[in-house]
Design a protein around this motif. Structure first.
Motif, PDB file in Angstrom:
ATOM      1  N   GLN A 143       1.743   3.165   2.483  1.00  0.00           N
ATOM      2  CA  GLN A 143       1.323   4.228   3.392  1.00  0.00           C
ATOM      3  C   GLN A 143       2.391   4.588   4.426  1.00  0.00           C
ATOM      4  N   SER A 144       3.307   3.683   4.701  1.00  0.00           N
ATOM      5  CA  SER A 144       4.433   3.988   5.584  1.00  0.00           C
ATOM      6  C   SER A 144       5.704   4.226   4.781  1.00  0.00           C
ATOM      7  N   THR A 179      -6.343  -5.318   1.886  1.00  0.00           N
ATOM      8  CA  THR A 179      -6.340  -3.977   2.458  1.00  0.00           C
ATOM      9  C   THR A 179      -7.059  -3.944   3.804  1.00  0.00           C
ATOM     10  N   GLN A 211      -8.796   6.994   4.020  1.00  0.00           N
ATOM     11  CA  GLN A 211      -7.963   6.996   2.818  1.00  0.00           C
ATOM     12  C   GLN A 211      -6.745   6.097   2.991  1.00  0.00           C
ATOM     13  N   ILE A 212      -6.164   6.115   4.175  1.00  0.00           N
ATOM     14  CA  ILE A 212      -5.012   5.262   4.469  1.00  0.00           C
ATOM     15  C   ILE A 212      -5.427   3.804   4.472  1.00  0.00           C
ATOM     16  N   ARG A 268      -5.748   1.906   1.125  1.00  0.00           N
ATOM     17  CA  ARG A 268      -4.528   1.493   0.436  1.00  0.00           C
ATOM     18  C   ARG A 268      -3.624   0.645   1.328  1.00  0.00           C
ATOM     19  N   GLY A 269      -3.636   0.935   2.611  1.00  0.00           N
ATOM     20  CA  GLY A 269      -2.781   0.194   3.536  1.00  0.00           C
ATOM     21  C   GLY A 269      -3.161  -1.268   3.607  1.00  0.00           C
ATOM     22  N   SER A 307       1.408  -3.395   7.337  1.00  0.00           N
ATOM     23  CA  SER A 307       1.401  -2.906   8.710  1.00  0.00           C
ATOM     24  C   SER A 307       2.180  -3.838   9.633  1.00  0.00           C
ATOM     25  N   GLY A 339       0.809  -1.217   0.000  1.00  0.00           N
ATOM     26  CA  GLY A 339       0.000   0.000   0.000  1.00  0.00           C
ATOM     27  C   GLY A 339       0.840   1.264   0.000  1.00  0.00           C
TER      28      GLY A 339
END
Length: 291
Positions: free
Chosen positions: A35-36, A77, A105-106, A109-110, A115, A33
């Motif tokens: 996100q990080s 996701t 929103q995160i 995609r995350g 994670s 994703g």
């Protein structure tokens, strides 16, 4: 800022993916994703010669219930979990943790695997995986292996994954009823990482006594962790909400590396962490006893 230059790879199979990892070693980084990872790359806090995109790899997403467990593909996701009735019914703690992650929103995609593999000490999913004794499925050119959650998280942003290994799925056991789950966290603003948080799972025997208890802590050390002393103190007892403060004290007593930074001192985080454990215990017991 812009990321440092890298070679982009878009494999379509897990075999192709692990071959790329084996060839590139620590010069390669997986992205799902993003996100990080993307913010870290953009700020040049990290740089890699090769970026391996998992979005088109077959077989890495989806939810499957089998043999008393729920298997979740690594690139599933977070938003998919949030919408899943199956997750709400079979792995309630995971369902309740998901809305606490960032913003919608995160979560759109995350990914679950992203994670977990990122292993942020203040993230919800690592604490849930530890609390529920999840198992991680890992693949490399050497073959497959399974890593229990208790051995997966090794420190700040570090895991037991080797440089050439791909996290393909995580499996959560389904707890039998009667059971109760709760997750509580304190953050300055909605969507921020937690300053302190706790996940609690309680299972009862036929006589209504605790025969299974797990307490996961996050935001209170270099990685998410369990509270074994507090867990052991509940076994065989009739659960009660007024046990909460004692359990919270026991849960925090074993921690000796609580972070102190501009967001809060170690002492402040300890007090907040204890409050989160107590609150989660009360909610989990209420659900286990009353359904």
């Amino acid at each position: 800022m812009k990321p440092a230059a890298f070679d982009y790879h878009a494999p379509t199979t897990t075999e192709e993916t692990v071959a790329l990892l084996a060839e590139s070693g620590d010069e390669a980084k997986l992205i799902a994703g993003g996100q990080s990872l993307v913010p870290m790359l953009a700020l040049r806090l990290a740089a890699f010669a090769h970026l391996v995109d998992l979005r088109h790899v077959d077989g890495l997403r989806g939810i499957e219930h089998r043999d008393g467990t729920v298997r979740i593909g690594a690139t599933t996701t977070q938003a998919t979990l949030q919408r899943s009735e199956e997750i709400r019914d079979l792995v309630p703690l995971l369902a309740r943790a998901t809305p606490l992650i960032g913003h919608f929103q995160i979560r759109s995609r995350g990914t679950v695997g992203g994670s977990l593999a990122h292993a942020d000490a203040a993230a919800e999913y690592p604490a849930v995986a530890l609390t529920l004794d999840a198992e991680f499925e890992v693949l490399s050119v050497r073959g497959r292996r399974a890593i229990p959650a208790a051995r997966f998280f090794t420190g700040t942003w570090t895991t037991a994954l080797a440089e050439d290994e791909l996290l393909t799925a995580v499996t959560f056991p389904v707890w039998r009823r009667p059971r109760g789950f709760a997750i509580e966290e304190f953050a300055r603003r909605s969507g921020d990482f937690a300053l302190a948080g706790a996940a609690v799972a309680v299972g009862l025997d036929a006589g209504g006594r605790v025969d299974r208890c797990a307490i996961g802590l996050f935001g209170l050390g270099p990685s998410a962790c369990r509270a074994p002393t507090a867990e052991a103190g509940t076994m065989g007892r009739q659960p009660a909400e007024d046990m909460a403060d004692d359990i919270a004290h026991r849960a925090l007593a074993d921690l000796d590396s609580i972070p102190s930074d501009l967001h809060g001192s170690a002492g402040y985080r300890r007090r907040v962490g204890a409050a989160m454990v107590a609150r989660a215990w009360r909610r989990a017991v209420r659900e286990a006893v009353h359904g």
